[in-house]
Design a protein around this motif. Structure first.
Motif, PDB file in Angstrom:
ATOM      1  N   HIS A  11      23.304  14.795  32.533  1.00 30.23           N
ATOM      2  CA  HIS A  11      23.896  13.606  33.134  1.00 30.23           C
ATOM      3  C   HIS A  11      24.776  14.033  34.311  1.00 30.23           C
ATOM      4  O   HIS A  11      25.854  14.585  34.142  1.00 30.23           O
ATOM      5  CB  HIS A  11      24.727  12.807  32.140  1.00 30.23           C
ATOM      6  CG  HIS A  11      25.475  11.693  32.793  1.00 30.23           C
ATOM      7  ND1 HIS A  11      24.831  10.654  33.426  1.00 30.23           N
ATOM      8  CD2 HIS A  11      26.788  11.470  32.970  1.00 30.23           C
ATOM      9  CE1 HIS A  11      25.730   9.839  33.949  1.00 30.23           C
ATOM     10  NE2 HIS A  11      26.930  10.309  33.695  1.00 30.23           N
ATOM     11  N   HIS A  32      25.482  13.269  38.859  1.00 25.68           N
ATOM     12  CA  HIS A  32      25.277  12.450  40.055  1.00 25.68           C
ATOM     13  C   HIS A  32      25.151  13.389  41.258  1.00 25.68           C
ATOM     14  O   HIS A  32      25.303  14.598  41.122  1.00 25.68           O
ATOM     15  CB  HIS A  32      26.465  11.508  40.264  1.00 25.68           C
ATOM     16  CG  HIS A  32      26.776  10.662  39.074  1.00 25.68           C
ATOM     17  ND1 HIS A  32      26.407   9.336  38.973  1.00 25.68           N
ATOM     18  CD2 HIS A  32      27.417  10.945  37.910  1.00 25.68           C
ATOM     19  CE1 HIS A  32      26.813   8.845  37.812  1.00 25.68           C
ATOM     20  NE2 HIS A  32      27.426   9.800  37.143  1.00 25.68           N
ATOM     21  N   ASP A  70      21.798  10.365  37.588  1.00 26.96           N
ATOM     22  CA  ASP A  70      22.102   8.940  37.545  1.00 26.96           C
ATOM     23  C   ASP A  70      22.380   8.504  38.979  1.00 26.96           C
ATOM     24  O   ASP A  70      23.350   8.943  39.593  1.00 26.96           O
ATOM     25  CB  ASP A  70      23.335   8.734  36.656  1.00 26.96           C
ATOM     26  CG  ASP A  70      23.818   7.291  36.631  1.00 26.96           C
ATOM     27  OD1 ASP A  70      23.222   6.438  37.314  1.00 26.96           O
ATOM     28  OD2 ASP A  70      24.811   7.036  35.930  1.00 26.96           O
ATOM     29  N   LYS A 114      19.911   4.031  31.561  1.00 25.15           N
ATOM     30  CA  LYS A 114      21.333   4.105  31.241  1.00 25.15           C
ATOM     31  C   LYS A 114      21.925   2.708  31.235  1.00 25.15           C
ATOM     32  O   LYS A 114      21.569   1.884  32.076  1.00 25.15           O
ATOM     33  CB  LYS A 114      22.061   4.959  32.291  1.00 25.15           C
ATOM     34  CG  LYS A 114      23.570   5.036  32.043  1.00 25.15           C
ATOM     35  CD  LYS A 114      24.287   5.863  33.100  1.00 25.15           C
ATOM     36  CE  LYS A 114      25.793   5.834  32.872  1.00 25.15           C
ATOM     37  NZ  LYS A 114      26.541   6.414  33.987  1.00 25.15           N
ATOM     38  N   HIS A 158      29.814  11.416  27.603  1.00 23.27           N
ATOM     39  CA  HIS A 158      31.252  11.725  27.770  1.00 23.27           C
ATOM     40  C   HIS A 158      32.002  11.656  26.436  1.00 23.27           C
ATOM     41  O   HIS A 158      32.560  12.639  25.987  1.00 23.27           O
ATOM     42  CB  HIS A 158      31.978  10.801  28.763  1.00 23.27           C
ATOM     43  CG  HIS A 158      31.142  10.257  29.853  1.00 23.27           C
ATOM     44  ND1 HIS A 158      30.333  11.043  30.596  1.00 23.27           N
ATOM     45  CD2 HIS A 158      30.976   8.996  30.326  1.00 23.27           C
ATOM     46  CE1 HIS A 158      29.713  10.313  31.492  1.00 23.27           C
ATOM     47  NE2 HIS A 158      30.073   9.062  31.344  1.00 23.27           N
ATOM     48  N   ASP A 208      28.442  15.618  34.294  1.00 23.63           N
ATOM     49  CA  ASP A 208      28.792  14.323  34.860  1.00 23.63           C
ATOM     50  C   ASP A 208      29.519  14.467  36.190  1.00 23.63           C
ATOM     51  O   ASP A 208      30.391  13.668  36.547  1.00 23.63           O
ATOM     52  CB  ASP A 208      29.612  13.444  33.914  1.00 23.63           C
ATOM     53  CG  ASP A 208      29.681  12.000  34.416  1.00 23.63           C
ATOM     54  OD1 ASP A 208      28.767  11.616  35.161  1.00 23.63           O
ATOM     55  OD2 ASP A 208      30.653  11.294  34.105  1.00 23.63           O
TER      56      ASP A 208
HETATM   57 ZN   LIG Z   1      28.258   9.697  35.144  1.00 28.44          ZN
END
Ligand SMILES: [Zn+2]
Length: 391
Positions: free
Chosen positions: A34, A36, A122, A188, A282, A336
């Protein structure tokens, strides 16, 4: 351009980590399940400091610097050498050197140091500010897969002229396309931000979905889906199409009601959902609840990404707690990271270091063999993500 080097991730704690485990943790190529993109435009210092604070949506106040935080210390320790500076160079020196480099140079310096073999990206948040997956691949030299945001998909359909009456079928056919795409490996939901988890998770009838789609479509653009009915619809449809579902849980910016994102509130959903892989993301500070759910439901998995970065040196405690309840087959690695490529590197460095310290302690105390510890690392680093997403 200065080219630095990543310091040994076990610097200062060599005695805590058996050498075979340490070597394995230095080398294992992670699936970041996960993540970005990185920022595409240069930042000023204020924007950079704001981007290393997850919770606040305000500028950093004048009385403090976001470098004076666990994450700030970790950036100075681990990222300064990548810019050719000494570890723990001052915040001002760090900023001065960083500001000499463009966003692509920074990404090319830092992303490879993460030692990642695949990014699962994502794309649903502030997509105009960060790189698309193809660009992340160009900058890092490793492949990317994509995650489809369910709320964004619904908003896009209604913004681009899908009539509310046609919405349920249009949504289903978009999911069919996603399920057939080699690039999209899952979906998601950000219901944590839009409704909280304490909603009616029963599967709505199409007539109710159409009524809520009509209400949403009448709102000013850009649309912001916040209907519990539409969210329940989207999640159940994703499952019906066999797509893995990532769920933002816990830690995020203050727009979400943190107390309404305890994953225990998802029990009514988990009990009735078609059992596709569910990935609780998370989870901090609810990572113990997430571990319990991962033990209780065969299809539930979790990670402690994002929080690892923000806890910095204390991520060792978090990683230890994440290894409490859940079977090792149910936890995944993620950074993340969003924006500064420092976050893509740090997620990896801090996870490797913490896993070494925690599992090294188990080995030294005789609670598992070094071979066991290495297998646990491989499951969380790679194998579980490959199983869950089929990559
Ligand atoms: Zn995220």
């Amino acid at each position: 351009m200065p080219v630095g080097e990543l310091q040994d991730v076990f610097g200062g704690v060599e005695a805590e980590v058996p050498s075979g485990l340490a070597d394995h943790l230095r080398d294992v190529a992670l699936v970041d399940h996960h993540v970005h993109g990185v920022f595409t435009a240069p930042l000023d210092r204020a924007d950079f400091e704001a981007s290393i604070n997850e919770g606040s949506t305000d500028p950093v106040p004048a009385f403090m610097s976001q470098f004076d935080s666990p994450l700030g210390l970790s950036i100075r320790r681990w990222c300064a050498p990548l810019l050719g500076l000494d570890a723990l160079a001052s915040a001002d020196d760090y900023w001065a050197r960083r500001a000499e480099l463009g966003p692509d140079d920074l990404a090319k310096l830092m992303l490879p140091a993460a030692g990642v073999s695949r990014w699962i990206v994502d794309t649903g948040f502030k997509g105009d500010l960060i790189t698309v997956p193809e660009r992340l691949t160009e900058l890092s030299g490793v492949p990317s897969s994509e995650i489809l945001r369910l709320e964004r998909l619904a908003e896009d359909l209604l913004e681009t002229g899908t009539s509310p009456d046609d919405f349920p079928d249009a949504f289903r056919s978009a999911l069919r396309v996603a399920a057939d795409s080699p690039d999209v490996v899952g979906t998601k939901t950000i219901s944590a931000y839009r409704t909280g988890f304490d909603i009616d998770w029963s599967r709505p009838r199409d007539t109710d979905v159409v009524a809520h789609a009509r209400e949403l479509a009448a709102q000013p653009h850009p649309l912001r889906l916040a209907s519990p009915v539409l969210i329940a619809f989207a999640v159940h449809e994703a499952a019906a199409h066999g797509l893995p579902i990532q769920v933002h849980v816990g830690f995020g910016d203050r727009d979400l009601d943190l107390h309404r994102t305890d994953p225990m509130l998802l029990l009514p959903l988990l009990r009735r959902l078609t059992p596709v892989p569910v990935l609780l993301l998370h989870c901090y500070p609810f990572h113990r609840q997430a571990g319990y759910l991962a033990q209780s439901f065969d299809n539930v998995n979790f990670d402690v990404g994002l929080a690892i970065n923000y806890l910095g040196v204390r991520s060792t405690g978090l990683v230890a707690e994440a290894l409490e309840t859940a079977p090792f087959a149910k936890q995944l690695y993620s950074s993340d990271a969003f924006g500064p490529p420092e976050l893509h590197v740090l997620g990896s460095v801090l996870w490797r270091r913490s896993m070494g310290r925690v599992l090294g302690g188990w080995v030294r105390a005789g609670d598992c063999t070094e071979q066991d510890a290495i297998r646990i690392v491989d499951m969380i680093a790679v194998d579980n993500a490959e199983r869950v997403y089929g990559v």
